[in-house]
Design an enzyme around this catalytic site. Structure first.
Site, PDB file in Angstrom:
ATOM      1  N   TRP A 159      33.526  46.547  50.845  1.00 44.60           N
ATOM      2  CA  TRP A 159      34.605  47.454  50.438  1.00 44.60           C
ATOM      3  C   TRP A 159      34.082  48.748  49.825  1.00 44.60           C
ATOM      4  O   TRP A 159      34.352  49.833  50.324  1.00 44.60           O
ATOM      5  CB  TRP A 159      35.534  46.717  49.467  1.00 44.60           C
TER       6      TRP A 159
ATOM      7  N   ASP B  44      33.412  40.458  55.877  1.00 45.47           N
ATOM      8  CA  ASP B  44      34.725  41.112  55.807  1.00 45.47           C
ATOM      9  C   ASP B  44      34.572  42.609  55.592  1.00 45.47           C
ATOM     10  O   ASP B  44      33.791  43.053  54.739  1.00 45.47           O
ATOM     11  CB  ASP B  44      35.534  40.515  54.652  1.00 45.47           C
TER      12      ASP B  44
ATOM     13  N   TYR C 223      37.518  51.549  54.951  1.00 45.05           N
ATOM     14  CA  TYR C 223      36.412  51.601  53.994  1.00 45.05           C
ATOM     15  C   TYR C 223      35.464  52.731  54.379  1.00 45.05           C
ATOM     16  O   TYR C 223      34.896  52.726  55.477  1.00 45.05           O
ATOM     17  CB  TYR C 223      35.650  50.278  53.944  1.00 45.05           C
TER      18      TYR C 223
ATOM     19  N   SER D 263      47.027  40.858  54.074  1.00 42.82           N
ATOM     20  CA  SER D 263      46.444  41.067  52.745  1.00 42.82           C
ATOM     21  C   SER D 263      47.521  41.505  51.766  1.00 42.82           C
ATOM     22  O   SER D 263      48.279  42.442  52.050  1.00 42.82           O
ATOM     23  CB  SER D 263      45.344  42.135  52.810  1.00 42.82           C
TER      24      SER D 263
ATOM     25  N   SER E  81      37.583  40.368  45.141  1.00 41.49           N
ATOM     26  CA  SER E  81      37.360  40.629  43.716  1.00 41.49           C
ATOM     27  C   SER E  81      37.274  39.362  42.863  1.00 41.49           C
ATOM     28  O   SER E  81      37.875  39.275  41.796  1.00 41.49           O
ATOM     29  CB  SER E  81      38.467  41.539  43.173  1.00 41.49           C
TER      30      SER E  81
ATOM     31  N   LYS F 136      28.585  42.074  31.921  1.00 44.20           N
ATOM     32  CA  LYS F 136      27.702  43.229  31.674  1.00 44.20           C
ATOM     33  C   LYS F 136      28.398  44.367  30.934  1.00 44.20           C
ATOM     34  O   LYS F 136      27.731  45.246  30.388  1.00 44.20           O
ATOM     35  CB  LYS F 136      27.122  43.745  32.989  1.00 44.20           C
TER      36      LYS F 136
ATOM     37  N   ARG G 263      29.293  49.908  38.442  1.00 42.84           N
ATOM     38  CA  ARG G 263      30.436  50.425  39.202  1.00 42.84           C
ATOM     39  C   ARG G 263      31.337  51.304  38.337  1.00 42.84           C
ATOM     40  O   ARG G 263      31.919  52.281  38.816  1.00 42.84           O
ATOM     41  CB  ARG G 263      31.241  49.266  39.788  1.00 42.84           C
TER      42      ARG G 263
ATOM     43  N   GLY H  60      30.517  41.097  47.059  1.00 47.88           N
ATOM     44  CA  GLY H  60      29.798  42.278  47.503  1.00 47.88           C
ATOM     45  C   GLY H  60      28.368  42.232  47.007  1.00 47.88           C
ATOM     46  O   GLY H  60      27.745  41.179  46.941  1.00 47.88           O
TER      47      GLY H  60
END
Length: 337
Positions: free
Chosen positions: A21, A49, A54, A152, A206, A216, A228, A286
């Site tokens: 993604w 996926d 994206y 989705s 997710s 973190k 991120r 991911g």
């Protein structure tokens, strides 16, 4: 690697899958992306996926390159259609017959394959008749361009309506892809029971709350450099609400001893929690580095004790989001272009 059936079909998918993604084509360069895909394959992941939207189709192209040369029959490749692609013209979005047929052709070319295993409606389209959408998906299946159809972030009511049309049109409607993790449980009240009834699995995205459940992000401290939350190109806006909430971050830190007691990292604990739900066929993970991909895959097959599950609920408390109405609000109610 653990494998699970997708919906009430005969298709098996790896319980931990790899998705791109916010990495391929934006956060991660092509060479590093290929290393991540190789790490996934080495870890036993067979399910990948992506979506045409994206990085505006770049993610599909990078995944296609990374999987080139692999035995196609040994992979399950998923992609999606709905959100804008290309220059964003009036027909470059939605679930119209035109957009679906043009999109599947583009996706197959970029992914370097004759078919995808699962083709998914990325959201519910309030502006195209559901009959038109499902008839178009039936055509895609009959043309051999997709083996199964999924969606989705559809509500329980939308799943029922779509499933009824799929039965009538005689094509396999097997999955729903929602956000689901220990902090975000909105599918549990309505979507999951309906899916059980209809024979639909969840393909979850997710599972570690985009990194928040790794622990973190610490309360009272800025996000770690390179995470991120500091990278606008890789989805920082999606998790700002979470990383700015010190009370929530403090609750997440209480998960650390539970993970340690299970012999897991906090990320693995979060993925194992998601897979504890039997309606989940696969958890999409991911990773911007190969070692992250490898570690995530190790969560497959890990069974959490009842004591740990209770401990997670107690630690997160009222930070957990459960409102089923949030699913309906995930689909745009006005045209994007």
């Amino acid at each position: 690697m653990e494998f699970r059936f997708l919906g009430r079909s005969g298709l098996k998918v790896s319980a931990v899958s790899y998705g791109n993604w916010v990495t391929h084509g934006s956060q991660v360069e092509a060479e590093q992306a290929q290393r991540c895909v190789r790490a996934a394959l080495d870890a036993g992941i067979t399910t990948f996926d992506t979506a045409d939207t994206y990085a505006n189709t770049k993610a599909e192209s990078i995944l296609g390159e990374a999987l080139a040369g692999e035995r196609r029959e040994s992979l399950e490749i998923f992609t999606k259609v709905y959100f804008p692609t290309g220059p964003g013209g009036p027909n470059d979005t939605g679930l119209s017959r035109k957009h679906i047929h043009e999109s599947i052709n583009g996706s197959l070319k970029r992914l370097k394959t004759d078919y995808v295993d699962l083709y998914q409606a990325h959201r519910f389209d309030h502006f195209t008749p559901l009959e038109e959408t499902m008839e178009s998906f039936a055509d895609v299946v009959r043309q051999g361009k997709a083996l199964y159809i999924g969606v989705s972030e559809w509500t329980a009511e939308q799943l029922r309506a779509g499933h009824a049309l799929a039965r009538e049109l005689r094509f396999p409607f097997v999955s729903n892809q929602p956000q689901y993790n220990a902090l975000h449980r909105v599918i549990e009240a309505e979507v999951v029971p309906t899916s059980y009834e209809l024979g639909i699995s969840q393909v979850v995205y997710s599972p570690i709350a985009q990194g928040v459940l790794t622990g973190k992000y610490l309360p009272g401290q800025p996000p770690p450099e390179g995470s991120r939350a500091t990278d606008q190109a890789s989805g920082a806006g999606f998790i700002k609400r979470l990383v700015d909430n010190d009370e929530l971050l403090a609750r997440v830190q209480k998960l650390a001893p539970l993970a340690e007691a299970e012999g897991l990292t906090m990320a693995q604990l979060a993925i194992a929690w998601v897979l504890n739900n039997e309606n989940v066929a696969t958890a999409i993970t991911g990773g911007s580095r190969p070692e992250q991909v490898t570690a995530n895959a190790e969560a497959a097959g890990k069974k959490l004790s009842e004591e740990t599950l209770r401990g997670i609920d107690e630690a997160l408390g009222d930070a957990v989001v459960t409102d089923p109405g949030l699913t309906a609000r995930s689909a745009p109610t006005k045209r994007l272009t």
